[in-house]
Enzyme design. Sequence first.
Site, PDB file in Angstrom:
ATOM      1  N   ASP A 148       0.849  -1.187   0.000  1.00 50.91           N
ATOM      2  CA  ASP A 148       0.000   0.000   0.000  1.00 50.91           C
ATOM      3  C   ASP A 148       0.890   1.245   0.000  1.00 50.91           C
ATOM      4  O   ASP A 148       1.848   1.318   0.767  1.00 50.91           O
ATOM      5  CB  ASP A 148      -0.918   0.000   1.231  1.00 50.91           C
ATOM      6  CG  ASP A 148      -1.933  -1.141   1.186  1.00 50.91           C
ATOM      7  OD1 ASP A 148      -2.208  -1.643   0.082  1.00 50.91           O
ATOM      8  OD2 ASP A 148      -2.438  -1.532   2.265  1.00 50.91           O
TER       9      ASP A 148
ATOM     10  N   ARG B 219     -16.207 -13.028   0.291  1.00 44.48           N
ATOM     11  CA  ARG B 219     -15.399 -12.263   1.222  1.00 44.48           C
ATOM     12  C   ARG B 219     -15.661 -10.781   1.027  1.00 44.48           C
ATOM     13  O   ARG B 219     -15.724 -10.306  -0.104  1.00 44.48           O
ATOM     14  CB  ARG B 219     -13.919 -12.559   0.965  1.00 44.48           C
ATOM     15  CG  ARG B 219     -12.946 -11.634   1.721  1.00 44.48           C
ATOM     16  CD  ARG B 219     -11.490 -11.999   1.439  1.00 44.48           C
ATOM     17  NE  ARG B 219     -10.561 -10.990   1.930  1.00 44.48           N
ATOM     18  CZ  ARG B 219     -10.101 -10.953   3.179  1.00 44.48           C
ATOM     19  NH1 ARG B 219     -10.479 -11.864   4.057  1.00 44.48           N
ATOM     20  NH2 ARG B 219      -9.265  -9.994   3.547  1.00 44.48           N
TER      21      ARG B 219
HETATM   22  C1  GA4 Z   1      -3.329  -0.053  -3.514  1.00 46.69           C
HETATM   23  C2  GA4 Z   1      -3.946   0.438  -2.193  1.00 46.69           C
HETATM   24  C3  GA4 Z   1      -5.316   1.116  -2.389  1.00 46.69           C
HETATM   25  O1  GA4 Z   1      -6.321   0.116  -2.635  1.00 46.69           O
HETATM   26  C4  GA4 Z   1      -5.291   2.110  -3.563  1.00 46.69           C
HETATM   27  C5  GA4 Z   1      -4.942   1.324  -4.806  1.00 46.69           C
HETATM   28  C6  GA4 Z   1      -4.934   2.116  -6.126  1.00 46.69           C
HETATM   29  C7  GA4 Z   1      -6.248   1.894  -6.882  1.00 46.69           C
HETATM   30  O2  GA4 Z   1      -6.793   0.795  -6.848  1.00 46.69           O
HETATM   31  O3  GA4 Z   1      -6.716   2.841  -7.523  1.00 46.69           O
HETATM   32  C8  GA4 Z   1      -3.642   1.675  -6.866  1.00 46.69           C
HETATM   33  C9  GA4 Z   1      -2.905   0.704  -5.902  1.00 46.69           C
HETATM   34  C10 GA4 Z   1      -3.480   1.044  -4.558  1.00 46.69           C
HETATM   35  C11 GA4 Z   1      -1.367   0.845  -5.900  1.00 46.69           C
HETATM   36  C12 GA4 Z   1      -0.698   1.396  -7.186  1.00 46.69           C
HETATM   37  C13 GA4 Z   1      -1.677   2.183  -8.088  1.00 46.69           C
HETATM   38  C14 GA4 Z   1      -2.741   2.843  -7.224  1.00 46.69           C
HETATM   39  C15 GA4 Z   1      -3.841   1.027  -8.230  1.00 46.69           C
HETATM   40  C16 GA4 Z   1      -2.490   1.186  -8.849  1.00 46.69           C
HETATM   41  C17 GA4 Z   1      -2.048   0.494  -9.882  1.00 46.69           C
HETATM   42  C18 GA4 Z   1      -6.586   2.895  -3.634  1.00 46.69           C
HETATM   43  C19 GA4 Z   1      -4.073   2.956  -3.467  1.00 46.69           C
HETATM   44  O4  GA4 Z   1      -3.997   4.068  -3.002  1.00 46.69           O
HETATM   45  O5  GA4 Z   1      -3.013   2.330  -4.075  1.00 46.69           O
END
Ligand code: GA4
Length: 330
Positions: free
Chosen positions: A191, A258
């Site tokens: 994250d 889930r």
């Molecule tokens: C991962 C953690 C959170 O769910 C999120 C995701 C974001 C998205 O789904 O829009 C990201 C992902 C997450 C990490 C890298 C980037 C951003 C998709 C992606 C390929 C909301 C976040 O902040 O980062």
Amino acid sequence: MGGGGGHVPVVDLSRKRSQVSELIVKACQEYGFFKVVNHGVPNDIIARMEKEGLDFFRRPATEKEIAAGPAKPFGYGSKNIGFNGDVGEVEYLLLHTNPLSVSQASEAISNDPSNFSSVVNDYIDAVRELACEILDLMAEGLRVPDKSVLSRLIRDVDSDSLIRLNHYPSSSSARDIKEHRVRVGFGEHSDPQILTLLKSNEVGGLQISLEDGVWVPVPPDPSSFCVNVGDLLQVLTNGRFVSVRHRAMTSSSTRKSRMSMVYFGTPSLHAWISPLPETITAETPSLYRPFTWAEFKKAAYSLRLGDSRVDLFRTHNPHYDLPASLSPPQ
Ligand code: GA4
Ligand code: GA4
């Protein structure tokens, strides 16, 4: 706290404060992950939020699509994750935690928007408090004199914190179940934020990755919250805490689906992130250059889900001179 043997660390927040902070630091150094029990978040606040989520995901696809909204990546989404081609067996609701965004999003998501907003806001307030408490315990365990230096980042009124509900459909066929066929719900990633608090129902699927690449299943346990160290906390602790790589698999042994409810504690877009002075020593000089959350977020969304982002910000990295598209405006 248990470790190894397929177990993940569990921290009882009702124990003596000095012990709790020590156990948390140890878990963050070894795993970047732990569970908390006796966390103090009221059951009714959790139950009401869970009900709103399940009620929403039960609605017909056509109605859910209306809740998708134009503000990608926010609102409802199905299968697509981010903007660079990542997909998974998951549908989700992604919301900004500021009250105005919540009330605007509620209009498209719920038939009773004012009830939906108040349930979501109560949940956000409760998990933010828990996240701040855990960050204060981390600061104490790290012997940082300014105990609220981490929690202040996510208490900011301009905090970019998020709330995400993920729904992983159960395996579609009897054959899938019989053959224990699992699919990737949400692929391997860390994250990007500071701290993540994840609450799931009684259906498993979450797995964390150890340093050697071994996947450890996290047993589902509705009485606990899972805590993940995010990329920014790895940087703030100068690499002492590791942002844990994790993924969610669909279930193979149950027809029940889930659902997880995830809070991402995040600073404001203009906040500067760099290692805390207390974590910089002669043996471990600063591993990361200073950057803003806006800059880091932009880098995250320009990469794939499973890519490592923190490496781009390492001081000794050959990519120290980032391409103009990833550089902050000077
Ligand atoms: C991962 C953690 C959170 O769910 C999120 C995701 C974001 C998205 O789904 O829009 C990201 C992902 C997450 C990490 C890298 C980037 C951003 C998709 C992606 C390929 C909301 C976040 O902040 O980062
Ligand atoms: C990156 C960081 C901030 O500059 C920003 C950007 C935002 C925008 O509207 O320009 C985003 C981008 C940023 C990440 C993914 C989403 C949102 C454009 C986009 C496609 C203001 C922010 O918050 O996220």
